[in-house]
Scaffold this active site. Sequence first.
Site, PDB file in Angstrom:
ATOM      1  N   GLU A 156       0.831  -1.220   0.000  1.00 51.98           N
ATOM      2  CA  GLU A 156       0.000   0.000   0.000  1.00 51.98           C
ATOM      3  C   GLU A 156       0.862   1.267   0.000  1.00 51.98           C
ATOM      4  OE1 GLU A 156      -2.752  -0.438   3.286  1.00 51.98           O
ATOM      5  OE2 GLU A 156      -4.123  -1.577   2.043  1.00 51.98           O
TER       6      GLU A 156
ATOM      7  N   GLU B  72      -5.350  -8.350  -0.998  1.00 46.89           N
ATOM      8  CA  GLU B  72      -6.039  -8.165   0.285  1.00 46.89           C
ATOM      9  C   GLU B  72      -7.498  -7.871   0.005  1.00 46.89           C
ATOM     10  OE1 GLU B  72      -4.586  -5.394   3.241  1.00 46.89           O
ATOM     11  OE2 GLU B  72      -2.500  -5.823   2.702  1.00 46.89           O
TER      12      GLU B  72
END
Length: 476
Positions: free
Chosen positions: A179, A372
């Site tokens: 991320e 995810e």
Amino acid sequence: MNTFPTNFLWGGATAANQCEGAYLEGGRGLSNVDLIPSGENRYPVACGEVDPKTLHGERFPSRKAIDAYHHYQEDIALFAEMGFRVYRFSICWSRIFPNGNEAEPNEAGLQFYESVIDECRKYNIEPLVTISHFDVPVHLIETYGSWRNRKMVDFYLNLCRTLFTRFRGKVKYWITFNEINMILHMPYMAAGLTFLPGENKQDVCYTAAHHELIASALAVKLAHEIDPNNMVGCMLAAGNAYPHTCNPIDVMESIRMDRENYFFVDVQSRGYYPAYARKQMEREGIHIPFVDGDEKILRQGTVDYISFSYYNSMVASRDPEIQGTAKGNIFASIENPYLESSEWGWQIDPLGLRITLNSLYDRYQKPLFIVENGLGARDTLCDGTVHDTYRIAYLREHIKAMKDAIVIDGVDLLGYTTWGCIDLISASTGEMRKRYGFIYVDADENCEGSLQRLRKQSFYWYQNVIRTNGAQLDLE
Ligand code: BGP
């Protein structure tokens, strides 16, 4: 083809700092995430607003977590029982280089990850390795100011070289930074950044981001040199921003919000700073310390695939009255009346996953990987199991959406790893009670408990999903 590809990589994901524990074992050095407490100080520390060393009496459950450091064999055996074809986990940098800048790696750390990888291979599970998942050795923060300093590029590459060489032929799929866009929202947790009074935070964050982008590009090149079979991806906290109304002002705002995230992947996938970002930086007085050769480095180090996390979509509006009415994965947003929310206020939007897949594929035309996705929920143990039908419902709808993206839209999707396939510590809250797993771990908020692993109902459901390659998504 009207189903998932036969080689589709089904599996699950974890991160070192949220599951390993054993924070002082095996010669490991301190890491930024060891200093982020749970409770009310978590967010200010994670954002770099409060120096963790000024706090007293805090709790740090992630230092123990679910003790995956000692339970990894049992955990991987359970993943294998579910039929996992891939397991995503991350490397704790300070296990390999305790201070981050040593010339030689810590053999005990390397051996630990080698055992994890070998254990995966034993069951034909493909390891998917995140090189840095919210992880910076504290020594590098204190000595160099972390990623605001260009020297970090060399330290990070040293880590990469060590991993690519040692695990050559054993690991094919890599992710450079988890991320990467989180650096703008939680700069200490994501990149070890703290700020001096009066400093321009945006400037520091984008400078640090530039260093990460350079490091990522050089890592891609290095990975290919060491083994041409290596596949290296970037990783984005994704989720499109919908305009709140069809007022063009809201539409423009949604484009702006999406670009804030796309910026990182635009650089990592296309190999250059997009025009809108250059203009924005010029306007806002953000100075990026480009040095000679950086353009070439970015051009030569574009990623092989794009991975991302998806939990929720967002809503964009310029109306100040309605801002912040919904929570999301760190990004506060506006409540979408068409969607329901999780117990933690994250809005549930399976079709948003298909929208995100399409947006990314249209934009980059590279293979995608959902690394995810999942539902954080409170679980109640009942007769040694958890009847988590809510989790099954959430995952089923998201899997249907990704199937539509493949079958109807033609998106090239490599695989799907659900987040927190085994219960672990939450990144945003530091809680243990926010559980995502197919496997329940008997641990309380301080990570005290038997740490026994128990199969939830979703364990058997996902096992069947994988066994049928996504053909059977309903409960038997
Ligand atoms: C992402 C992180 C993960 C993970 C997940 C769920 O941002 O990459 O580390 O934790 O979100 O979030 P949370 O743990 O806050 O529920």
